[in-house]
Design a protein around this motif. Structure first.
Motif, mmCIF file in Angstrom:
data_model
loop_
_atom_site.group_PDB
_atom_site.id
_atom_site.type_symbol
_atom_site.label_atom_id
_atom_site.label_comp_id
_atom_site.label_asym_id
_atom_site.label_seq_id
_atom_site.Cartn_x
_atom_site.Cartn_y
_atom_site.Cartn_z
ATOM 1 N N ALA A 239 0.845 -1.207 0.000
ATOM 2 C CA ALA A 239 0.000 0.000 0.000
ATOM 3 C C ALA A 239 0.875 1.251 0.000
ATOM 4 O O ALA A 239 0.559 2.246 -0.658
ATOM 5 N N ALA A 240 1.988 1.184 0.713
ATOM 6 C CA ALA A 240 2.896 2.334 0.770
ATOM 7 C C ALA A 240 3.459 2.621 -0.618
ATOM 8 O O ALA A 240 3.563 3.768 -1.045
ATOM 9 N N ARG A 241 3.807 1.566 -1.344
ATOM 10 C CA ARG A 241 4.350 1.729 -2.688
ATOM 11 C C ARG A 241 3.329 2.393 -3.613
ATOM 12 O O ARG A 241 3.654 3.299 -4.373
ATOM 13 N N ARG A 242 2.047 1.955 -3.495
ATOM 14 C CA ARG A 242 0.989 2.542 -4.345
ATOM 15 C C ARG A 242 0.807 4.023 -4.022
ATOM 16 O O ARG A 242 0.723 4.853 -4.919
ATOM 17 N N LEU A 243 0.790 4.343 -2.722
ATOM 18 C CA LEU A 243 0.629 5.739 -2.308
ATOM 19 C C LEU A 243 1.800 6.603 -2.796
ATOM 20 O O LEU A 243 1.599 7.722 -3.267
ATOM 21 N N ALA A 245 3.707 6.077 -5.370
ATOM 22 C CA ALA A 245 3.636 6.233 -6.822
ATOM 23 C C ALA A 245 2.649 7.337 -7.198
ATOM 24 O O ALA A 245 2.769 7.966 -8.246
ATOM 25 N N ASP A 246 1.703 7.585 -6.291
ATOM 26 C CA ASP A 246 0.611 8.519 -6.550
ATOM 27 C C ASP A 246 0.851 9.901 -5.910
ATOM 28 O O ASP A 246 -0.007 10.766 -5.939
ATOM 29 N N THR A 247 2.051 10.100 -5.320
ATOM 30 C CA THR A 247 2.342 11.381 -4.653
ATOM 31 C C THR A 247 3.274 12.224 -5.516
ATOM 32 O O THR A 247 4.303 11.728 -5.976
ATOM 33 N N ALA A 248 2.893 13.487 -5.733
ATOM 34 C CA ALA A 248 3.692 14.365 -6.588
ATOM 35 C C ALA A 248 5.079 14.587 -5.989
ATOM 36 O O ALA A 248 5.218 14.717 -4.774
ATOM 37 N N GLY A 249 6.095 14.572 -6.836
ATOM 38 C CA GLY A 249 7.459 14.852 -6.378
ATOM 39 C C GLY A 249 8.175 13.642 -5.814
ATOM 40 O O GLY A 249 9.310 13.742 -5.360
ATOM 41 N N ILE A 250 7.512 12.491 -5.828
ATOM 42 C CA ILE A 250 8.129 11.270 -5.306
ATOM 43 C C ILE A 250 8.414 10.324 -6.470
ATOM 44 O O ILE A 250 7.523 10.051 -7.290
ATOM 45 N N ARG A 251 9.648 9.843 -6.519
ATOM 46 C CA ARG A 251 9.963 8.813 -7.505
ATOM 47 C C ARG A 251 10.367 7.553 -6.760
ATOM 48 O O ARG A 251 11.129 7.620 -5.787
ATOM 49 N N ILE A 252 9.871 6.425 -7.212
ATOM 50 C CA ILE A 252 10.264 5.176 -6.560
ATOM 51 C C ILE A 252 11.567 4.711 -7.188
ATOM 52 O O ILE A 252 11.654 4.532 -8.398
ATOM 53 N N LEU A 274 8.556 14.524 0.510
ATOM 54 C CA LEU A 274 8.655 13.418 1.462
ATOM 55 C C LEU A 274 7.694 13.642 2.636
ATOM 56 O O LEU A 274 7.011 12.710 3.081
ATOM 57 N N ASP A 275 7.623 14.885 3.099
ATOM 58 C CA ASP A 275 6.677 15.231 4.173
ATOM 59 C C ASP A 275 5.257 14.866 3.752
ATOM 60 O O ASP A 275 4.498 14.269 4.521
ATOM 61 N N GLU A 276 4.924 15.232 2.548
ATOM 62 C CA GLU A 276 3.579 14.973 2.028
ATOM 63 C C GLU A 276 3.297 13.463 2.016
ATOM 64 O O GLU A 276 2.224 13.021 2.421
ATOM 65 N N LEU A 277 4.280 12.692 1.587
ATOM 66 C CA LEU A 277 4.092 11.237 1.546
ATOM 67 C C LEU A 277 3.862 10.673 2.940
ATOM 68 O O LEU A 277 2.969 9.839 3.142
ATOM 69 N N VAL A 278 4.638 11.146 3.917
ATOM 70 C CA VAL A 278 4.508 10.620 5.290
ATOM 71 C C VAL A 278 3.118 10.934 5.828
ATOM 72 O O VAL A 278 2.458 10.067 6.425
ATOM 73 N N VAL A 279 2.644 12.164 5.588
ATOM 74 C CA VAL A 279 1.308 12.552 6.064
ATOM 75 C C VAL A 279 0.250 11.637 5.429
ATOM 76 O O VAL A 279 -0.641 11.125 6.113
ATOM 77 N N ARG A 280 0.406 11.383 4.142
ATOM 78 C CA ARG A 280 -0.594 10.551 3.449
ATOM 79 C C ARG A 280 -0.558 9.101 3.936
ATOM 80 O O ARG A 280 -1.596 8.452 4.042
#
Ligand SMILES: Nc1ncnc2c1ncn2[C@@H]1O[C@H](COP(=O)(O)OP(=O)(O)O)[C@@H](O)[C@H]1O
Ligand SMILES: [Mg+2]
Length: 313
Positions: A239-243, A245-252, A274-280
């Motif tokens: 689920a973290a990987r999917r989120l 992939a769907d967050t702007a500014g994040i590359r896997i 990265l902050d945005e990803l952690v919050v999500r």
């Protein structure tokens, strides 16, 4: 002439045939500073340190050591101690005999207890009466450092002093260098690893293929705004990987860490993304168990700076 400076180098160039080992090096090292010289193999670190020790002379440029211009003679400038490519030792003599012999050769005696004191400082008391022949690389490095201490240097020059050191040896060497610097001695040491220098140096100079690509305080290097790879460990990797992939500014990032460790997710991002990803993640009910840069910000800056340079060739 600036007497606060242990080293003042301007436009230093040194060639070996076709190879330009040093190409216009400017360097200031203050007294009491531990200055790290870092760069990939072949960058020119040993060549530069050799010039400081008077083992060679520059083809052009000017060099002042402890306020005195260095001439064309091959001799260690007054007040300078250290070594490149490992210390010169007598294999058949013991650690203690080596120190006594080196002191005698340099024409200054040693006070009672002085040899014991430097052996203690570098952590070689237990092997003081063992022959140097059987010493490991790390022990030889520490004996070389002890020999340098006997000269009471005002500038200490060490080439890759961490090579071969075990954690206890490293602690001794760090202690010695920190005390010397606190007493006003300038220290220059090289390493091909940034993480080695982080604990010890206030300023670093990064050289790549004979040129300086950065020189200044470590804090300035770390503050440079660049994307880093971060390792995330969560309660639900899929689920973290999917989120992510769907967050702007994040590359896997599909890197070696992620492949070795399929539980972890490695993302490349600037801090705000990265902050945005952690919050999500947390809002989505996914617990964050670990979040850390894959390599330290300094290591990343080093790699970026030296790789750019290699590409430019
Ligand atoms: N005595 C020498 N003769 C010929 N080339 C040399 C000599 N010393 C160094 N070089 C060359 O100069 C460059 C810098 O070497 P060096 O100062 O040893 O780099 P580092 O210590 O950063 O690994 C390399 O390309 C190396 O091959
Ligand atoms: Mg070298």
């Amino acid at each position: 002439m600036d007497t606060r400076l242990a080293i003042r180098a301007r436009g230093i160039t040194r060639c070996f045939g076709e190879v330009v080992a040093l190409d216009g090096i400017d360097l200031d090292v203050e007294q009491g500073q531990i200055h790290g010289l870092v760069g990939p193999n072949g960058a020119g670190k040993t060549t530069l340190l050799g010039l400081l020790l008077g083992l060679a002379v520059a083809d052009s440029g000017s060099l002042e050591i402890l306020g005195t211009p260095v001439g064309r003679a091959l001799a260690a400038p007054d007040g300078v101690a250290g070594f490149v490519d490992g210390p010169g030792l007598y294999p058949s003599l013991t650690a203690r005999q080596n120190l006594a012999a080196l002191a005698a050769l340099r024409g200054h005696g040693t006070r009672t207890g002085e040899i014991d004191d430097v052996l203690d400082q570098v952590g070689l008391t237990d092997v003081a009466d063992d022959r140097a022949r059987g010493f490991s690389l790390g022990m030889r490095q520490r004996l070389g450092l002890a020999a340098a201490l006997l000269t009471r240097p005002r500038l200490l020059v060490l080439d890759e002093p961490s090579n071969g050191l075990d954690p206890a040896g490293k602690k001794h060497v760090h202690g010695v260098l920190t005390r010397l610097a606190a007493d006003g001695t300038g220290v220059v040491l090289s390493s091909h690893r940034m993480d080695d220098l982080e604990a010890l140096c206030s300023e670093v100079t990064i050289i790549a293929t004979g040129r300086i690509v950065f020189s200044g305080p470590l804090s300035k290097l770390a503050a440079e705004n660049r994307e880093l790879d971060y390792r995330l460990r969560t309660s639900d990797p899929e689920a973290a990987r999917r989120l992510a992939a769907d967050t702007a500014g994040i590359r896997i990032a599909d890197d070696a860490v992620a492949r070795r460790d399929t539980e972890a997710l490695v993302v490349r991002a600037l801090v705000p993304a990265l902050d945005e990803l952690v919050v999500r993640l947390v809002r989505g009910g996914i617990a964050l168990r670990e979040l850390a840069p894959v390599v330290s910000p300094l290591e990343a800056a080093f790699l970026a700076l030296t790789e750019q340079r290699e590409d430019a060739r």
